[in-house]
Design a protein around this motif. Sequence first.
Motif, mmCIF file in Angstrom:
data_model
loop_
_atom_site.group_PDB
_atom_site.id
_atom_site.type_symbol
_atom_site.label_atom_id
_atom_site.label_comp_id
_atom_site.label_asym_id
_atom_site.label_seq_id
_atom_site.Cartn_x
_atom_site.Cartn_y
_atom_site.Cartn_z
ATOM 1 N N ASP A 45 44.576 39.273 37.161
ATOM 2 C CA ASP A 45 44.305 38.679 38.470
ATOM 3 C C ASP A 45 43.227 37.612 38.273
ATOM 4 N N SER B 267 42.582 35.297 40.647
ATOM 5 C CA SER B 267 42.394 34.656 41.953
ATOM 6 C C SER B 267 40.941 34.303 42.234
ATOM 7 N N ASN B 268 40.014 35.147 41.774
ATOM 8 C CA ASN B 268 38.602 34.854 42.028
ATOM 9 C C ASN B 268 38.156 33.716 41.116
ATOM 10 N N GLY C 268 41.308 45.968 47.814
ATOM 11 C CA GLY C 268 41.870 46.013 49.169
ATOM 12 C C GLY C 268 43.117 46.857 49.223
ATOM 13 N N GLU D 136 45.738 43.978 46.993
ATOM 14 C CA GLU D 136 45.781 42.513 47.127
ATOM 15 C C GLU D 136 45.126 41.874 45.918
ATOM 16 N N ASP D 137 45.187 40.537 45.854
ATOM 17 C CA ASP D 137 44.359 39.809 44.901
ATOM 18 C C ASP D 137 42.903 40.021 45.265
ATOM 19 N N LEU E 162 40.681 37.805 45.579
ATOM 20 C CA LEU E 162 40.234 36.769 46.520
ATOM 21 C C LEU E 162 40.677 37.077 47.951
ATOM 22 N N ASP E 163 41.830 37.711 48.086
ATOM 23 C CA ASP E 163 42.349 37.988 49.429
ATOM 24 C C ASP E 163 41.836 39.303 49.999
ATOM 25 N N SER E 164 41.187 40.098 49.170
ATOM 26 C CA SER E 164 40.719 41.411 49.625
ATOM 27 C C SER E 164 39.370 41.276 50.313
ATOM 28 N N GLU E 165 38.768 42.429 50.687
ATOM 29 C CA GLU E 165 37.432 42.410 51.315
ATOM 30 C C GLU E 165 36.336 42.124 50.298
ATOM 31 N N TRP F 41 35.660 30.010 49.560
ATOM 32 C CA TRP F 41 35.573 30.900 50.724
ATOM 33 C C TRP F 41 35.312 30.157 52.025
#
Lengths: 956, 76
Positions: free
Chosen positions: A156, A158-159, A202, A205-206, A208-211, A838
């Motif tokens: 992953d 994404s971050n 999350g 999720e990825d 980046l898309d999570s909390e 963000w």
Amino acid sequence: MLQHFDPNKDYGTPASLSEKLVTLEIDGVEISVPEGTSVMRAAALADINIPKLCATDNLESFGSCRICAVQIEGRRGTPASCTTPAEAGMKVTTQNEKLAKLRRNIMELYISDHPLDCLTCPANGDCELQDMAGAVGLREVRYGFDGENHLDAPKDTSNPYFTFDASKCIVCSRCVRACSEVQGTFALTIDGRGFDSKVAAGQNEDFLDSECVSCGACVQACPTATLMENSVIEMGQPEHSVVTTCAYCGVGCSFKAEMKGDQVVRMVPYKGGEANHGHSCVKGRFAFGYATHKDRIRAPMIRDSIDQPWKEVSWEEAIGFAARRLKEIQAEHGRESIGGITSSRCTNEETYLVQKLIRAGFGNNNTDTCARVCHSPTGYGLKQTLGESAGTQTFDSVMQSDCVLVIGANPTDAHPVFGSLMRRRLREGASLIVADPRHIDLLDTPHLNDSMHLPLRPGTNVALVNALAHVVVTEGLEDKEFIASRCEGDAYSKWRDFISDERHSPEHMEAVTGVAAADIRQAARTYATAGNAAIYYGLGVTEHSQGSTMVMGIANLALATGNIGREGVGVNPLRGQNNVQGSCDMGSFPHELPGYQHVADPVARGRFEAVWGVEIDHEPGLRIPNMFDAAIAGQFRAMYVQGEDIAQSDPNTQHVEQALRALDCLIVQDIFLNETAKFAHVLLPGSTFLEKNGTFTNAERRINRVRKVMPPIAGKEDWEVTVELSNALGYPMNYSHPSEIMDEIASLTPSFKNVSYEKLEQEGSLQWPCNDEHPVGSPIMHVENFPIGDGKAHFAITEFVATTERSSRRYPLLLTTGRILSQYNVGAQTRRTDNQAWHDEDILEVHPHDAEERGIKDGDWLGISSRAGHTVLRALVSERMQPGVVYTTFHHPHSGANVITTDNSDWATNCPEYKVTAVQVEKVTQPSEWQKNFHDNHERQQSFLKEAAAAAAEAQ
Amino acid sequence: MSQSEMDRLVQMINQIAINNISAGDENAVAEMIAGHVQKFWSRRMKQMLGEYTEQGGEELHPAAKLAAEKLLSQAA
């Protein structure tokens, strides 16, 4: 540094705070440890290192990996040393053949499902799995690698700051526990069972898309390369590190800048840091790339007019030009026609020098600081009531609180590391009361117990705090003993009569605040009877026309209930920027010399005059808004601004721009061409916190060292530039290191008397007052008396006066402004990092009710008009605010959030009323006139910069 | 003297008066205001206030006007 433990060593489990010691024997070594200490930690304290994988000393023991198994005389089996408490008389064996075989077998299982790519792995050289394989002597994997495994698990990416490589995960849960226990977000979990167990962000999720809030706690906790900083993946392991202090918010986290030569590889939160204890947020941990951004100003520049291109010149020429212009202006317009602004983003030493230059070199007191627009009411209000312009506690004090009252602050966004600590205490059971027009994330703390939200109308803080105090007094909830012994009697009697009046009752104030009287009564009772109750507040308190009154109201409430002078209680202003406290301490305000000593005090002034060798004006100088007014009036002609962006951060932008345009000479010292620099005649390159030595003072009065890890990009640390400007003006300054500046500060500032760099090296950090009475500083203030009058605190009369900024038919909504986690202040730093992922634009949050009335949907362009101006932002429909209230941030200059804020300000300090602006909102199709002009001016000023660089390159 | 600058000063001192109206009788309130101005305002701001007061000080809150007169008498 004096440390009671080695902050670079991992002891496996957290320290026990018990004062009772137990003595046990580990491998024949006798050791005494606090009761409750694990066998693993006891062994580590005796320098006996038991192998471990799932244990780390900032997380509670978990006991899942079993590699830390030991044998204990008289007990069956091989208990995990991380989960076994040390007991008196215990005899522990950590190494024998049986344990060695057991550990090898466990490691063998781990390695059978782990890629054997150690030589090309980014964790090579910093991998606990690799270390443990070596420690247990693993030589073969009998199971082979052909069976079912996780070696092809996807990455992953994404971050923007770290990569999650699931193929390397050993499912030790350290990341999951770090997210829960340390950060308090609970974004990670172990999904599935048995062989299918995997770390999930999350709802699968990825990242980046999570909390996930990207605090980095999971990355730090990971013992393998599963969660790894992208900078390490790209650059490899660092080769040395330097402990320094973060330059973002007022928490003042300590970090190890981990380096390769003069390049920062990563910033790792330092476990020995007293403010953060090894935790971090997305800004301090990852957003340091701005320091080497292409936009950095790398050479001094000058120009005669702001409509001209810049000209790159030598330092000598730029300083000479600036000094000549300042002298000419003073000769023509008088001594008081110039002034300057210090910055809360700069060090104590730099701030001290700028105000010294103004008072001694310019010969006037026209010095102010950006604290004017944030916490100046704190300085005024706390000085009037408690006698000192500072918060009363340490951050750690919150762990002793039974009730936490948060007013006008958003700690999880604006002070995230302290927000995490607060959440930890709330999970342990402390009550939470939030007084805020907006529903803040703290109210959504997982595993929160007793909590209340008092969603008051913007501008009604004083009405609320008076109502709370009214309940305390009329229901007999005062701490009479504390009041009798610690507070000044006459002032208390007057205040008691004042606050007992029915007009302050919750029932009377309900129509004003919008908060149900029963809720106010319940909140007052909870606060007054909790035991230890602490107040934390932010700019939602200070940035009002009654900011100072509200600060005094808060102090009144704490005094009336005896919640001052010990652990777990207090009045705690959460300072916005890294050195707000320090810039105020260092005499940046026009009426106060360093240490809050008034310029009219002949004794204090005399001390400074003796050391500085000049006469100091006994009259206060101009505050920032008065400087603007005087500039427009033609009376104030030149300014030296260090590290501050008044054109973006100050209210009523058009008024500020008019004032800046009116100046004959504006000298800006900054790391970027900020909005203010677009109006400047001299641009002096600034240095980031990574490029200089000095100190910052955080919100708990903690003085922390800032240590240089790389050379200044333009050749000079900021303090050196001020020294050269002063010398060019004919007022000699001669320092070879900031430590000498601190020595001078200590000699002139009673509360800093015992502070020195040598002592900071010994102690790690010092909380002022640090003097003969408190030789190693003062974690908690006002323990025995108050530094006011005869040592007794002073209740203040706090009449509620409604702001003149009210909603009307023309402007029916109230705008309030705030911050977001990923961006910092004017965004000059964070906008030049991947934090843009963000929050790349400021948006306007609108309640669904108001949105429906206006036909507004998410993403619509909205025109926002106030009596000050007009701007355009995109919409987000949100229930965080009550109907009638809209909200935005001001991190992006083109948003023009401050085009609409007004010049209303606090009655005592002129701190702007950013938190209340009456506005109308409507759908539009194009940017505002101001935004179009902003865009054109931005393009023009950028082209001036490019022309200067091109001309300089050609000349070479 | 700029009119807008003077307007701002009048607004400032009136705001100080209104926010401290419960500090005591009119004299006590005026003392408080005068002390505040003395402690926090610049030389030129005080001069402007003095000149405005001497010209009648029409827009000043009564307590603010009394405070300004006290400051004038102290300066004399």
